[in-house]
Design a protein around this motif. Structure first.
Motif, short mmCIF file in Angstrom:
data_model
loop_
_atom_site.label_atom_id
_atom_site.label_comp_id
_atom_site.label_asym_id
_atom_site.label_seq_id
_atom_site.Cartn_x
_atom_site.Cartn_y
_atom_site.Cartn_z
N HIS A 1 0.82 -1.21 0.00
CA HIS A 1 0.00 0.00 0.00
C HIS A 1 0.86 1.26 0.00
O HIS A 1 0.32 2.37 0.00
CB HIS A 1 -0.90 0.02 1.23
CG HIS A 1 -1.92 -1.08 1.25
ND1 HIS A 1 -3.04 -1.05 2.06
CD2 HIS A 1 -2.00 -2.25 0.57
CE1 HIS A 1 -3.75 -2.15 1.88
NE2 HIS A 1 -3.13 -2.90 0.98
N GLY A 2 2.16 1.11 0.02
CA GLY A 2 3.07 2.24 0.07
C GLY A 2 4.43 1.76 0.52
O GLY A 2 4.69 0.54 0.56
N PHE A 3 5.30 2.68 0.88
CA PHE A 3 6.64 2.30 1.31
C PHE A 3 6.57 1.40 2.54
O PHE A 3 5.88 1.70 3.52
CB PHE A 3 7.46 3.55 1.65
CG PHE A 3 8.78 3.21 2.28
CD1 PHE A 3 9.83 2.72 1.52
CD2 PHE A 3 8.98 3.35 3.65
CE1 PHE A 3 11.05 2.40 2.09
CE2 PHE A 3 10.19 3.02 4.25
CZ PHE A 3 11.23 2.55 3.46
N ASN A 4 7.29 0.27 2.50
CA ASN A 4 7.33 -0.63 3.65
C ASN A 4 8.56 -1.52 3.60
O ASN A 4 9.27 -1.58 2.59
CB ASN A 4 6.05 -1.48 3.75
CG ASN A 4 5.77 -2.27 2.49
OD1 ASN A 4 6.67 -2.62 1.75
ND2 ASN A 4 4.49 -2.56 2.25
N CYS A 5 8.80 -2.18 4.70
CA CYS A 5 9.93 -3.10 4.81
C CYS A 5 9.46 -4.37 5.49
O CYS A 5 8.93 -4.34 6.61
CB CYS A 5 11.06 -2.46 5.62
SG CYS A 5 12.49 -3.55 5.89
N GLY A 6 9.62 -5.49 4.82
CA GLY A 6 9.24 -6.79 5.36
C GLY A 6 10.39 -7.77 5.28
O GLY A 6 11.42 -7.49 4.65
N GLU A 7 10.21 -8.91 5.90
CA GLU A 7 11.26 -9.92 5.96
C GLU A 7 10.60 -11.30 5.95
O GLU A 7 9.55 -11.49 6.58
CB GLU A 7 12.08 -9.72 7.23
CG GLU A 7 13.23 -10.66 7.42
CD GLU A 7 14.09 -10.26 8.61
OE1 GLU A 7 14.74 -11.16 9.18
OE2 GLU A 7 14.11 -9.06 8.99
N ALA A 8 11.19 -12.24 5.24
CA ALA A 8 10.56 -13.56 5.12
C ALA A 8 11.60 -14.66 5.10
O ALA A 8 12.76 -14.46 4.71
CB ALA A 8 9.70 -13.62 3.86
N VAL A 9 11.16 -15.85 5.51
CA VAL A 9 12.00 -17.04 5.45
C VAL A 9 11.08 -18.24 5.36
O VAL A 9 9.89 -18.15 5.68
CB VAL A 9 12.91 -17.12 6.71
CG1 VAL A 9 12.11 -17.56 7.93
CG2 VAL A 9 14.10 -18.05 6.50
N ASN A 10 11.61 -19.35 4.90
CA ASN A 10 10.84 -20.60 4.87
C ASN A 10 11.09 -21.40 6.14
O ASN A 10 12.05 -21.17 6.87
CB ASN A 10 11.22 -21.45 3.66
CG ASN A 10 10.68 -20.89 2.36
OD1 ASN A 10 11.43 -20.61 1.45
ND2 ASN A 10 9.38 -20.74 2.26
N PHE A 11 10.21 -22.35 6.39
CA PHE A 11 10.44 -23.30 7.47
C PHE A 11 9.61 -24.55 7.17
O PHE A 11 8.78 -24.56 6.25
CB PHE A 11 10.07 -22.71 8.84
CG PHE A 11 8.61 -22.45 9.06
CD1 PHE A 11 7.80 -23.38 9.70
CD2 PHE A 11 8.04 -21.26 8.64
CE1 PHE A 11 6.45 -23.13 9.91
CE2 PHE A 11 6.69 -21.00 8.85
CZ PHE A 11 5.90 -21.94 9.48
#
Length: 570
Positions: free
Chosen positions: A318-328
């Protein structure tokens, strides 16, 4: 000062009946763990999985917040941080091979604050302000842009190696087990058995987006779980399809999204192969029209989104953002992991993790544990226990049948394998329990899933059957599981792969790699060499070390229109 008229003008475009379907997508479940539950992430996930997996995705609201936010971590803890973006066209594909949208065009390199300034300016040019705009308004604006857009584009920082969970020992979220840097190595995580770090699989990646940055429809590599944490900035909208509808989803892509003869020729595998490029973005109303279940999540800062094994998902920012992801992965993933391995072999896609090795190691840890009985009786562990044991029993019975048949039909020598996994030179399946290999040159191993294989190696010598040096122990463990659990009782006749079923499976795989292998071995291997990096002395497993650099290796069946590299974008 908010320009109310600009919001009104923009909103008036979005009141079209064509976009009313956005209000018809039901929300996914939202969970609020206590701080005590939050201390044991995978135990908690096992607890909610029976319910949440029916939706494909779910949200978990963190009961604790980060002391040091993303801006602080990137400015203080990660000095000189820069990343490169990709460019994403804001339009839908016309659905034919002449108009294949790709996200492979590179953008430019930014510092975090440079990208933030650019993204905020782009948002202001579109909406002037976020005041008065709901998530529903932005969702409609996104799909209006995608449906009617022609030349617009956005940038997205994807697959950025690293994490912005703080290293500060006083940061409560950073020191929690929900820190994605540590999740894959927790005791209940199957990926703890992977012997190296793999960005995006065992180690997290960052995703820095702007208004309408998108992650296209895809399923996780090897049908793994994924977990995404929203560190800061604007919301994200997610769409998820539960795993039980994955086949229905792929058929919808074939029949109602792309008019591509090559895709249709190879059915659902063709759709899977195409979607693996992670460049297919289409509105969920296509799924609604075909009665494919789809659910929505609006992810806010401080919230996790979980995607379940073989659950297709997509979304946008929806706009500027910062996320982080990994599998498990936890134990209940193994049956779907087996299905993914079979599909990878059919399409000759390089594996990223050694499924067969992970299964055997996990099963043997249970077998050797003095707490087997208590393990399988804990409610949160029961599903994992049964999934691991059932998958292991199927694999061992399959190998028992194959080895028995091979020994009776060929005069082959046997040798002990102490090397771990290798990759099959024909289908790239990972081989851990047994495989064929020339004992003289140690080149071109072949897995036992093929009925038709060369009688001799290129060097002219007969193949040797390499078997695990602890194969007897593996077989004893399988026998013990079967006897102690009375596994045959209360289970369907299809729990194990029977001799007939094993033969059927072999024939299905063999049909795709046949091509007169025995008569044309040299030509086949010259045109389809094994993965580079195979030792000329001892075969070793070769996996994609970076998910976003992995290429689709399509030899059987061949689909000429697919050439883009795979991107793991969130």
């Amino acid at each position: 000062m908010v320009d109310k008229s600009s919001i009104t003008r923009e909103s008036s475009k979005l009141d079209s009946p064509d976009l009313n379907w956005t209000n018809m997508i039901p929300e996914c479940p939202i969970y609020h763990p206590s701080e005590q539950e939050f201390e044991h992430p995978l135990v908690y996930l096992q607890k909610i999985a029976p319910e949440a997996s029916k939706y494909g995705i779910c949200k978990i609201v963190s009961p604790i917040t980060a002391t040091n936010h993303a801006d602080y971590v990137l400015m203080k803890e990660k000095k000189d941080f820069k990343f490169e973006t990709i460019v994403q066209p804001l339009r839908l594909s016309k659905g034919n091979e002449k108009d294949l949208i790709t996200f492979s065009k590179r953008g430019r390199k930014y510092t975090y604050h440079e990208f933030k300034a650019m993204a905020n300016k782009a948002f202001s040019n579109k909406f002037c302000s976020s005041e008065g705009l709901s998530s529903s308004d932005i969702e409609k604006a996104f799909w209006h842009e995608m449906i009617h857009g022609e030349k617009g584009a956005v940038e997205y920082g994807v697959n950025i190696e690293g994490s912005v969970f703080s290293c500060d020992p006083d940061d409560k979220l950073g020191t929690s087990k929900f820190n994605l840097k540590n999740l894959a190595r927790l005791p209940q995580s199957t990926l703890r058995l992977v012997d190296r770090g793999i960005p995006g699989i065992t180690d997290p990646m960052l995703y820095i987006g702007m208004l309408f940055s998108m992650f296209a429809w895809h399923v996780e590599d090897h049908y793994l779980y994924s977990i995404n944490y929203h560190h800061s900035g604007a919301n994200k909208t997610w769409y998820g399809v539960p795993s039980y509808a994955a086949s229905q989803f792929e058929k919808t892509v074939l029949n109602h999204v792309y008019c591509n003869k090559a895709l249709k020729e190879h059915g659902e595998n063709g759709a899977f192969q195409f979607l693996a490029q992670k460049t297919s973005m289409f509105p969920p109303n296509v799924l609604l029209q075909q009665d494919v279940p789809v659910y929505k999540a609006v992810q806010k800062p401080g919230e996790f989104v979980i995607t379940f094994p073989r659950s297709y998902h997509a979304g946008f920012s929806h706009g500027f953002n910062c996320g982080e992801a990994v599998n498990f992965a936890i134990g209940d993933w193994f049956p779907l992991g087996a299905a993914a391995s079979k599909r990878y072999a059919y399409l000759r896609m390089l594996p990223i993790i050694p499924y067969e090795e992970l299964l055997c190691k996990e099963a043997m840890l249970i077998y050797k544990s003095s707490k087997v009985i208590s393990f399988k009786n804990k409610p949160e562990d029961k599903a994992s226990y049964h999934a691991i044991v059932q998958s292991f029993l199927q694999l061992m019975q399959f190998y028992k049948t194959l080895l028995s048949r091979l020994n009776s039909s060929r005069n082959l020598t046997t040798s002990s394998n102490t090397l771990g996994s290798v990759t099959c030179s024909i289908c790239y399946r990972d081989c851990y329990v047994a495989y064929l290999l020339c004992k003289q040159c140690y080149s071109n191993p072949i897995c036992l899933f093929h009925d038709i294989v060369p009688q001799t190696c290129l060097c002219g010598r007969k193949y040797t059957v390499f078997k695990r040096n602890d194969l007897l122990e593996l077989e004893h463990a399988a026998k013990s599981f079967q006897q102690n659990d009375n596994w045959h009782e209360g289970k369907s006749a299809g729990t194990f792969i029977s001799i007939g079923a094993a033969s059927k499976l072999q024939r299905r795989v063999a049909d795709n790699i046949k091509h007169n292998v025995e008569k044309k071995t040299k030509n086949y291997r010259r045109n389809n060499p094994p993965p580079s990096g195979m030792s000329n002395k001892r075969p070793r497993i070769l996996y994609n070390s970076r998910k976003h650099d992995s290429k689709l290796i399509i030899k059987v069946p061949a689909i000429s229109s697919l050439s883009a590299t795979s991107e793991k974008s969130k």
